[in-house]
Structure formats: structure tokens, C-alpha cells
Design an enzyme around this catalytic site. Structure first.
Site, PDB file in Angstrom:
ATOM      1  N   SER A 142      42.585  45.015  45.370  1.00 43.14           N
ATOM      2  CA  SER A 142      41.544  44.518  44.468  1.00 43.14           C
ATOM      3  C   SER A 142      41.059  45.678  43.608  1.00 43.14           C
ATOM      4  CB  SER A 142      40.370  43.926  45.271  1.00 43.14           C
ATOM      5  OG  SER A 142      39.270  43.628  44.438  1.00 43.14           O
ATOM      6  N   CYS A 189      46.575  40.797  43.503  1.00 44.47           N
ATOM      7  CA  CYS A 189      46.200  40.365  44.847  1.00 44.47           C
ATOM      8  C   CYS A 189      47.223  39.424  45.481  1.00 44.47           C
ATOM      9  CB  CYS A 189      44.809  39.724  44.835  1.00 44.47           C
ATOM     10  SG  CYS A 189      44.637  38.290  43.746  1.00 44.47           S
ATOM     11  N   HIS A 213      40.284  35.135  44.143  1.00 45.87           N
ATOM     12  CA  HIS A 213      40.831  36.324  44.805  1.00 45.87           C
ATOM     13  C   HIS A 213      41.446  35.884  46.134  1.00 45.87           C
ATOM     14  CE1 HIS A 213      41.439  40.375  46.070  1.00 45.87           C
ATOM     15  NE2 HIS A 213      40.514  40.354  47.010  1.00 45.87           N
TER      16      HIS A 213
END
Length: 288
Positions: A145, A93, A128
Site C-alpha cells: 500500500s 495491492c 484496497h
């Protein structure tokens, strides 16, 4: 990468030697960096960039191929992004955020900012990050992702709060509880900029804020980002500009002027003042 394979594979270095020495293996296709026609719209360009990032695939190997240090200047991170396009290796990410910035640098009508989340599931915390985008009064996101609904978001969200709420709803679908949201400032479009990315200009603790307070904080951050657009970061002057930054040039026809009646002498030599005539202060110039 091959050393990592040798460490984790039961056959050790033998598996790498066997694969690298094989001549009958098919050539692996690599995705191409997207190109656009002048008439291609901003949403279509963002979709093409997202497809390219997704075609690189998520890195499930357990090792990171590109080292991303958040403290590095933007120009150094852009060099890493160029390497990503050359190598076409799987990414995670954070790498996708850097690549997204690189691929949107030429899109002056699109503002980019880092948007990261901290969630909790079964007693463990997970982080994330995606690249938030803003254009035409709408928000969206680019990224990668393991989950399809935790990366790309089209330019259709009227406010930043709506975009964050969309991600929170996606996390709830995987039984993750959103704990913190970190939003950075707009990233410069200059690939040679030496400034650092502001990764967490605002840190919002979801547990301590009501829905309305959360929305107000996100609106405040949106205003802060808009204010930054008009404040371009100062760039180092070029060689030609440095030559022109001193006092104005003297006209060749004008006589030489002294700053005072006292001649400048080498250091260590005493200055002798005329006791009968005080120094003329009108000749002094104050340099700012």
C-alpha cells in the site's frame, strides 16, 4: 510500459529512445525471492515475504504491469506470480495478494484468504485488498500500500475481528470511513489447482452492523473457513486412476458372464425374445 511513457511524458518517444540507448546507466538492483532454512519460523518467513513485496515497491506509474482477472483459475494466477518474480516490476495491492499466495504455497501450516476494504473519504470511495493469513491460532496480513500501516500485519491477532479492527483504526488515521469488508475463503495450496479463488464469501456492510454484530459475523466466517479445510476440492483423476474407475477386473480363470440371456446386437437389428421363457432378471446387474 514504454508506450505508456511515450503517451504521458512531454518528450514523447524521444525520452524512451534516449534512456534505452544509453550505455552508461547503472544497473538497477532487483530483489531476490526469499529462501529459508528449515528452522526458520513461520512469522520470520512471513516477514521475509513482506520485505520482498515491499522491495518491489508500490506502482505509482498510473498503469498496471500485470493483468489480474479474478475469475481466472488459481494455476493461471500462479503463472502471473512467477512472471512478477522474473520481471521485478512495481506492483499494486491486488498483484501483491497473488504474489503472497504464490510465495506461501509451500507453507502448509499457513492458511491464506483475501481480505478487502471499501472506504469513503471526501465523497469518494476507495478499495484496497490484502492477503489475510492464519497460523498457530493467530491472524495477520501480507500486502502492499501507499501507507505502511495498511499492508503488513504480524501474526499476533487472536481473532479475525481484531485484525479487521486494526485496519479500521489505521484508516481512521487517514480520515477514511470504513464502509464494507469482504472476506474470501481459504485458498488452496496446490499451485496447479483449476478452482477459482473465493474473493467475497462474506460481505459485511459496516454501516448496518453494530460492533457486536460485526464481531459475530466475523466469527461465523472464521468457522466457515475452518470447515473448508477438511473439504478438499475434487481433483480430476489421472490416467491410471481412470483405468481403474470401471467395474472390477475379471479373473482370467473365471468364465465369461452375460448380463442377460439376450445377446447384444448392433443398433437397428431387432431383438427376438423367446415367448415361452421370460427373461431371467437375476442375471442383470445395476451399475451405479
Amino acid at each position: 510500459m514504454w508506450r505508456h511513457v511515450a503517451r504521458i511524458h512531454p518528450d514523447g518517444e524521444a525520452i524512451g529512445t534516449r534512456i534505452r540507448g544509453a550505455s552508461d546507466l547503472p544497473k538497477i538492483p532487483t530483489p531476490s525471492v526469499p529462501t529459508y532454512q528449515p528452522t526458520t519460523s513461520i512469522p520470520q518467513r512471513l516477514e521475509a515475504i513482506q520485505k520482498y513485496i515491499r522491495d518491489l515497491q508500490y506502482n505509482h506509474t498510473g498503469t498496471q504491469f500485470f493483468e489480474i482477472k479474478k475469475s481466472r483459475p488459481l494455476t493461471a494466477l500462479m503463472d502471473i506470480a512467477k512472471e512478477m518474480t522474473r520481471e521485478s516490476l512495481p506492483i499494486k495491492c491486488l498483484e501483491a495478494v497473488i504474489l503472497g499466495i504464490y510465495l506461501t504455497n509451500s507453507m502448509s501450516g499457513v492458511e491464506r484468504f483475501p481480505l478487502s476494504f471499501k472506504t469513503q473519504f471526501s465523497g469518494n470511495h476507495f478499495c484496497h485488498i490484502v492477503l489475510g493469513v492464519h497460523s498457530g491460532g493467530r491472524f495477520g496480513a501480507l500486502g502492499i500500500s501507499r501507507r505502511m500501516d495498511l499492508m503488513f500485519k504480524p501474526l499476533e491477532f487472536r481473532t479475525l475481528a481484531d485484525l479487521v479492527q486494526e485496519f479500521e483504526g489505521a484508516y481512521m488515521g487517514y480520515w477514511h470511513t470504513l464502509r464494507k469488508v469482504k472476506i474470501g475463503q481459504y485458498v488452496s495450496h496446490d499451485p496447479h489447482s483449476v478452482e477459482q479463488i473465493d474473493w467475497k464469501h462474506s460481505i459485511l456492510d459496516v454501516d448496518k452492523l453494530t460492533k457486536e454484530e460485526m464481531r459475530r459475523e466475523l466469527e461465523r466466517h472464521t468457522r466457515d473457513m475452518r470447515m473448508k479445510i477438511g473439504k478438499a476440492a475434487p481433483t480430476s483423476p489421472t490416467k491410471d486412476r481412470k483405468c481403474n474407475m470401471g467395474s472390477p477386473h475379471r479373473n482370467p480363470g473365471s468364465p465369461m458372464r452375460r448380463n442377460s440371456r439376450i445377446e447384444r446386437r448392433p443398433s437397428g437389428e431387432k431383438k427376438v425374445l423367446d415367448p415361452k421363457s421370460p427373461p431371467d432378471m437375476n442375471g442383470y446387474q445395476i451399475r451405479v
